[in-house]
Design a protein around this motif. Structure first.
Motif, PDB file in Angstrom:
ATOM      1  N   LEU A  52       0.825  -1.137  -0.013  1.00 17.91           N
ATOM      2  CA  LEU A  52      -0.048  -0.085  -0.037  1.00 17.91           C
ATOM      3  C   LEU A  52       0.854   1.057  -0.024  1.00 17.91           C
ATOM      4  O   LEU A  52       0.465   2.291  -0.565  1.00 17.91           O
ATOM      5  N   LYS A  53       1.983   1.289   0.805  1.00 14.99           N
ATOM      6  CA  LYS A  53       2.935   2.286   0.838  1.00 14.99           C
ATOM      7  C   LYS A  53       3.438   2.620  -0.688  1.00 14.99           C
ATOM      8  O   LYS A  53       3.775   3.705  -1.102  1.00 14.99           O
ATOM      9  N   ALA A  54       3.695   1.698  -1.245  1.00 17.27           N
ATOM     10  CA  ALA A  54       4.270   1.696  -2.572  1.00 17.27           C
ATOM     11  C   ALA A  54       3.342   2.394  -3.383  1.00 17.27           C
ATOM     12  O   ALA A  54       3.587   3.392  -4.180  1.00 17.27           O
ATOM     13  N   PHE A  55       1.864   2.192  -3.403  1.00 13.28           N
ATOM     14  CA  PHE A  55       1.085   2.859  -4.009  1.00 13.28           C
ATOM     15  C   PHE A  55       0.720   4.502  -3.517  1.00 13.28           C
ATOM     16  O   PHE A  55       0.731   5.532  -4.457  1.00 13.28           O
ATOM     17  N   GLU A  56       0.891   4.560  -2.173  1.00 13.79           N
ATOM     18  CA  GLU A  56       0.927   5.761  -1.753  1.00 13.79           C
ATOM     19  C   GLU A  56       2.050   6.604  -2.041  1.00 13.79           C
ATOM     20  O   GLU A  56       1.911   7.925  -2.495  1.00 13.79           O
ATOM     21  N   ALA A  57       3.252   5.986  -2.244  1.00 10.35           N
ATOM     22  CA  ALA A  57       4.481   6.558  -3.004  1.00 10.35           C
ATOM     23  C   ALA A  57       4.257   6.965  -4.432  1.00 10.35           C
ATOM     24  O   ALA A  57       5.191   7.796  -4.792  1.00 10.35           O
ATOM     25  N   GLY A  58       3.244   6.605  -5.004  1.00  9.88           N
ATOM     26  CA  GLY A  58       3.232   6.909  -6.376  1.00  9.88           C
ATOM     27  C   GLY A  58       3.348   5.843  -7.444  1.00  9.88           C
ATOM     28  O   GLY A  58       3.371   6.103  -8.849  1.00  9.88           O
ATOM     29  N   LEU A 134      -2.171   9.194  -7.637  1.00  7.58           N
ATOM     30  CA  LEU A 134      -1.402   9.677  -6.188  1.00  7.58           C
ATOM     31  C   LEU A 134      -0.371  10.345  -6.336  1.00  7.58           C
ATOM     32  O   LEU A 134       0.257  10.993  -5.652  1.00  7.58           O
TER      33      LEU A 134
END
Lengths: 138, 222, 739
Positions: A52-58, A134
């Motif tokens: 999820l953090k990977a997606f939050e990081a774009g 994102l």
């Protein structure tokens, strides 16, 4: 089909997929420069939070690369990863990002083409569905 | 232990609508053990909320925290500043924790992120099943350690209803008929005659049917 | 097997492909092979035709026509698009020359001549052979034999072990715990390997701009001695406490750079590598802005992780220079003697009151070796060897500790003994299945091959008036519940048939078989048996032979060649019974926490590449406990297992800790999730403290428990969530400095 350069994070295990990626290098196989590999001892170490953090990081896409079923260097880490990736896909579906940006591949140490195929597949997929909104939203 | 599950994300999204500063608060006791509301679940849910809000181009500021338990004031008091700085608290504790928070912080919106299900045990990784109904008057000595109040679909106390098929309850082939289990167990313990004991009418007054319960231990009150 | 595998894979590539395999016998005698074959044949879409092919011709439409005769003698023709030949293996012609130069004898086929029981021994002392040059063989047996040859060689060199080692010594470690990160980035050109596609100068300049980076520069070859020395100077001058090298793969070079750090007093866990060659310049050779961008991204991600690395300490522990060998047969005794040859102590724990195992009953092999005599010799040598302690009437009650330091209680003849050992070798063998069919146990005239062999070895007096013998193969093997091949029975039947023919040339012997699996050079004896008049009749498992009592035994079977039911009157029926694991295997598996496969044999770490050891560190296996095998194979595997075990025993000390899991006791509530998740059974309950403890030496560092723990009580050193999230989060840019 936007003309954007996707950035894909690949979370891979040391003994199988990372080795296959190295071998793709030794064999000078060519593939798009979209992927950034994060090395894990075993895909069993990958937490859903990391994904999820990977997606939050774009990240436009994330793929998990583990040993072939039955051949995990650490016995069953890849099975744990399989369960967690399936669950993460469900969660991503609920957030509107969609589950297509995440997938798991089983790439043995002696399968550099398997790695190249994974990169190509995820790159094509992401070019089709577009960039992660994102990115750059702070 | 108390077994709970996280609410559907859609329901949670609706609950937190309009609140910009959220405190997502986890609990490290029962709900952590059944993977519904511990630190990891807080991290995942917070991530999902951030992604969802950003996709909708809406603001959100999430503080993530997890305390040992939400049912003791001593664990809640230290986080009063985080609570104060939030527009709403999304608690991932069981219903007890949510209410304790609400009692301590009556001016804050406290939202339940979980549905509290039952008191149960871990059959194996990922599988929890109901065992105790909290009736306040345990009869497990008479039923070989198997509870017909919690585990009989009809809550019968005097024996099987006769509707079971191959030891499974008539409501579903996946549910054991607890009376079959009780009979087998008592047989194994050579206590089958216990079923012929005449039991006095159960006092349901202590089970919650008679109103919310409280226990006061004079020997322990300071 | 090759044919079956290729057929299966071709269907994976294209579902429409219809493979047909024309064969005489399917020799799937290896571990797991029969199951694979059955799956391919029944449900896998591969068609098998037992036949002999007479010719392949090209049709006018360029398809290929195969002419073949099937078992019943009927000739057929079929057309195919592609014909693949399963060719045999020949020795490399260059070997003849080499063998002459090395003065090593070759056998009649040009393969290396080796011992009959010691298959790695050549005709010349001090020269060993392994792999296909000794005899065509599959991967697992190649790997076993390779370690076996190595073990045979190192056994001879035992006295010289360690005499040429140069000890590395490092200076005292700097304490950087309370310092803010001072990261140095060393970007490599690797000649033109990296520089050809990546603008290395730009990457180094970019690195300099990153938070916490106090030094960054570019080098031609970071792994060269010159650069290594320069790196050491830089580390000291700039007082770096984290180092990132952007070059090739940590798989090959991490150790080198970690050594460099240690030589300057930096803990090796403060090192991070960015792979901008194998995973960047080499695979994006066209170069360009995007490729340099990727290299910068990888450096930035590594810098983010390195800022959060912390020094980790490993504690040294002594390796107990002794091995526990469970078992007392050919494999166990060979292992014990090999251990002693290497200068290590061995404890042999045998369940029964006598040493020797099954080998005592195998008097001769098909090629004239004498296992029963060999094992007697081994027993004599074991009993007089001061390094070997033997316990008979004994069993292992428990096992604690970790690789290099195990402890067990042995119960031997009523007395308890405590032993300490560094490695364990499981060699308790397999037993012959007692058939419950074909009148075995009900009629004395029905024997197993083993019973028959005892009578033959004794001179055959008991068989004086026996003229007609029927042998039935695959009794208890290759059937429901036991879908494996017991490997040795075809050869056993042929060797005993020939032995009996020797004693009684006029005897009639019928071997009722499903496939004849006399692989490798054993095929010679199959041919001889047929020449000597032994008759082979094939039966299908759906119509097994029947044995009925009478004045003589009445055997009836459906002959696949004649396509008719035939009856044979026999004086004896000899059953080739399966090999089964001992029931005690289960108990032992529990004691040592070792895995069993679905047939009850012990499960090795990897079917093909690691057939001598378990996934559990410090445990090895050999002999029939691994699966049915021949005496020479058990002996080879025993030496191989010892060779692998010696990689541990030859060390004075090992290190534990570092990138392994550890439990934060303040957070653990004994929920047991980690215990249920760890595939190695490492997390253990500390009843006194009320928490889980993870033995640093036993932990393999996979991290599954850390992710599973509902309270986040487990951390994996050098693989923390913080480090990963920082690296992952740095995909598009660094958010904040860690310092």
């Amino acid at each position: 089909m936007k003309d954007f350069q996707p950035k894909i994070e690949a979370m891979v295990c040391t003994y199988c997929t990372y080795t296959a990626a190295d071998m793709a290098g030794s064999q000078r196989l060519q593939y798009p420069s979209t992927v950034r590999i994060v090395k894990y001892p075993c895909t069993g170490r990958i937490s859903i939070v990391h994904i999820l953090k990977a997606f939050e990081a774009g990240a436009d896409a994330v793929f998990v690369g583990g040993c072939e079923v039955g051949s995990c260097h650490f016995v069953e880490g890849n099975l744990r990863a399989t369960e967690r990736v399936a669950y993460a896909k469900k969660l991503l579906e609920e957030t509107g990002l969609g589950s297509d940006r995440l997938d798991m591949f089983y790439i043995g140490a002696s399968d550099p083409h398997g790695f190249v195929n994974a990169v190509n597949e995820m790159t094509d997929r992401v070019k089709e569905i577009g960039p992660n909104r994102l990115k750059g939203l702070g | 232990m108390i077994v709970a599950q996280q609410k559907d994300f859609d329901e949670i999204k609706e609950m937190i609508r309009g609140y910009k500063r959220l405190l997502v608060l986890g609990c490290q006791t029962c709900v952590a053990i059944c993977f519904a509301g511990g630190k990891h679940e807080v991290e995942v849910l917070a991530s999902m909320i951030r992604i969802d809000r950003k996709m909708a181009e809406q603001d959100v500021e999430i503080t993530e925290d997890t305390i040992v338990r939400q049912c003791d004031f001593e664990f809640i008091d230290p986080i009063k500043d985080q609570v104060a700085d939030s527009d709403a608290v999304l608690s991932l504790a069981c219903g007890v924790g949510v209410q304790t928070l609400a009692e301590r912080f009556p001016d804050k919106v406290i939202l339940p992120g979980l549905n509290t299900d039952f008191m149960g045990m871990t059959e194996k990784m990922g599988v929890w099943s109901e065992r105790c109904a909290g009736c306040g008057n345990c009869i497990l000595d008479k039923t070989g350690g198997l509870c017909p109040i919690a585990r009989c679909s009809k809550g019968l106390l005097n024996g099987p209803c006769g509707g079971s098929v191959d030891g499974k309850c008539e409501i579903s082939p996946d549910v054991d008929c607890v009376w079959q289990l009780i009979i087998d167990r008592l047989k194994g313990l050579n206590q089958l005659e216990r079923l012929e004991e005449i039991l006095p009418v159960k006092d349901w007054g202590v089970s919650g049917h008679g109103g919310p319960r409280k226990i006061v231990r004079e020997d322990l009150t300071a | 097997m090759y044919a079956t595998k290729q057929a299966v894979i071709s269907k994976d590539h294209d579902r429409e492909i219809e493979p047909t395999i024309f064969y005489i016998d399917i020799r799937a005698q290896g571990k797991g092979f029969d199951r694979y074959y059955e799956r391919a044949r029944y449900g896998g879409g591969v068609r098998y035709v037992r036949s002999m092919v007479s010719r392949v011709v090209e049709n006018p439409d360029r398809s290929l026509e195969i002419t073949y005769v099937d078992e019943s003698g009927e000739i057929s023709k079929e057309d195919f698009d592609l014909v693949v030949l399963s060719v045999g293996l020949r020795p490399n012609s260059a070997m003849r020359d080499l063998a002459q130069k090395l003065d090593i004898e070759l056998n009649q086929f040009g393969f290396c001549r080796s011992g009959r029981l010691d298959t790695v021994a050549t005709s010349r002392d001090g020269f060993f052979v392994c792999g296909a040059f000794q005899r065509p063989k599959d991967i697992p047996n190649t790997v076993i034999q390779a370690s076996s040859a190595a073990g045979a060689a190192t056994g001879l060199l035992a006295d010289a072990r360690g005499t040429m080692v140069k000890e590395e010594s490092y200076c005292e470690e700097r304490d950087v715990k309370d310092q803010a990160p001072r990261i140095g980035v060393f970007v490599c050109h690797c000649g033109s390997n990296i520089a050809g596609a990546v603008d290395v100068k730009a990457v180094a300049e970019y690195a300099r701009s990153l938070p916490d980076v106090v030094f960054a520069d570019e080098y031609l070859f970071t792994c060269s001695t010159d650069t290594q020395n320069e790196m050491k100077n830089v580390i000291e001058q700039e007082q770096l406490n984290r180092v990132v090298v952007a070059s090739c793969s940590p798989r090959t070079h991490e150790g080198l750079f970690q050594d460099t750090l240690r030589e300057t007093g930096l803990n090796k866990y403060l090192f991070e590598m960015a792979n901008i060659r194998d995973q960047c310049s080499w695979v994006h050779a066209a170069g360009g802005v995007d490729v340099t961008e990727k290299a910068k991204d990888l450096v930035r991600m590594s810098v983010a992780r390195s800022a959060r690395l912390v020094p980790l300490s490993e504690t040294a522990f002594e390796v107990t220079p002794a091995a526990l060998v469970v078992g007392g047969g050919m494999a166990a005794l060979t292992a014990a003697l090999s251990l002693a040859e290497h200068g290590h102590k061995a404890y042999v724990v045998e369940k029964s009151e006598k040493l020797g195992g099954s080998a005592r009953f195998i008097h001769y092999t098909e090629d004239g070796a004498r296992p029963a005599e060999r094992v007697k010799e081994l027993i004599r040598n074991v009993e007089k060897n001061p390094l070997i302690t033997v316990y008979t009437n004994a069993e292992v009650l428990d096992c604690s500790g970790h690789v290099g330091q195990f402890a067990s209680t042995i119960l031997a003849a009523g007395k308890k003994h405590s032993i300490s050992y560094g490695v364990g070798i499981i060699a308790m063998g397999g037993k012959m299945h007692k058939p419950k069919e074909y009148l075995y146990g009900e009629d004395d005239r029905v024997l197993t091959q083993r019973d028959f062999e005892q009578q033959l070895a004794a001179g055959g007096d008991e068989l004086a008036d026996v003229k007609d013998v029927v042998m039935i193969q695959c009794v208890g093997s290759r059937e429901e519940g036991h879908s494996y091949c017991s490997r040795v029975c075809c050869t056993d039947a042929i060797k005993n048939s020939r032995k009996f023919k020797e004693l009684n040339p006029a005897a009639n012997i019928y071997v009722l078989f499903r496939d004849i699996r006399t692989f490798g050079f054993k095929e010679i004896y199959y041919k001889k048996a047929r020449e000597e008049g032994v008759r082979f009749i094939r039966y299908e498992p759906e119509s097994k032979p029947r044995v009925i009592e009478g004045d003589r035994l009445q055997v009836s079977v459906y002959d696949q060649n004649m396509r008719a039911e035939i009856g044979i009157e026999a004086d004896r029926v000899v059953l080739s019974a399966a090999i089964r694991p001992y029931a005690e295997s289960r108990k032992l598996a529990d004691v040592f926490k070792l895995p069993l496969d679905e047939d009850g044999f012990f499960m090795e770490a990897h079917l093909k590449l690691r057939p001598l050891e378990f996934a559990n560190a410090g445990f090895f296996l050999c002999g029939q406990v691994h699966g049915p095998k021949f005496m020479d194979e058990s002996i080879a595997q025993a030496k191989g297992a010892v060779s692998r075990a010696c990689t541990i025993l030859s060390k004075k000390e090992m290190f534990a800790g570092g990138d392994v899991a550890f439990v934060d006791e303040t957070k653990c509530v004994l929920c047991m999730t980690c215990v249920r998740t760890c595939p190695y059974g490492v997390p253990k309950i500390d009843e006194e403290e009320g928490v889980i403890v993870i033995n640093a030496a036993a932990c393999q560092g996979c991290g599954s428990c850390a992710v599973a723990c509902p309270r986040g009580a487990i951390t994996v050193g050098h693989n923390t969530d913080e480090q990963y999230i920082a690296k992952i989060g740095a995909l598009h840019g660094l958010v904040a400095a860690a310092g």
